[in-house]
Design an enzyme around this catalytic site. Sequence first.
Site, PDB file in Angstrom:
ATOM      1  CE  LYS A  90      52.607-138.864 -12.432  1.00  0.00           C
ATOM      2  NZ  LYS A  90      51.859-138.549 -10.745  1.00  0.00           N
ATOM      3  NE  ARG A 111      59.185-133.572  -7.075  1.00  0.00           N
ATOM      4  CZ  ARG A 111      59.275-132.212  -8.067  1.00  0.00           C
ATOM      5  NH1 ARG A 111      60.533-132.152  -8.628  1.00  0.00           N
ATOM      6  NH2 ARG A 111      58.466-131.474  -8.284  1.00  0.00           N
TER       7      ARG A 111
END
Length: 237
Positions: A90, A111
């Site tokens: 990640k 985002r």
Amino acid sequence: DDPEVSDANYDSLFRELKRLELQQPEFITPESPTQRIGAYPLETFDTVEHRLPMLSLENAMNNNGMLAFDQRIKRGLGTNKAVAYVAELKLDGLAVELVYENNILVEGSTRGDGFIGENITQNLRTVRSIPLKLMIDDKLPVRIEIRGEVFMEKSGFDRINKERLANREPPFANPRNAAAGSLRHLDSSITAKRPLNFFAYEVAGSTDISHWETLKNLKNMGFPVNKHAEMCNTIEE
């Protein structure tokens, strides 16, 4: 991490390109590598509505959480058979969406809240690992939306903090803050000087192939993908 030519060869070709563009500026294209220096500072960022929501990841804090996730997946699929997963590191940076039309980067955004993000196109254009033009000319839709993460490696983070301290500026707290702050700077010429990297991991709306195949396709398009990824046949693996 695996350049096709040496740094000296690249620099020589880059200087030759700049010389040719100075001689014949009418042939400069928006996707030229010389066009990554940034544009005029903005007063504010416009907003962008994502065609498909950019969802955030769930967390599993231990093995039991992972096994419970696997059970939910099997119930959803209606199967007792082992489910294969792609495991990859990640990245702690800033999730972004890149929109390409006719293989050319036309828009990039954060985002945001998952539905509406900020238009940071001119900043994303300065990130050298983001292709301004896709390498594949066929089999791609006219419009394609690529999701990925902009991040800063620790070596770049250490270097930029040394520079900030030398200039009597406060250092960044961590690489994630440094990446996010650099990418959301209203002056993209400053973003261009920051050591930012990018990994792609998703094609929005692509459901007909596996994630493993998606990563291969992204690499073929010219995107860097996380090399620390592995195909696992079971949740235990």
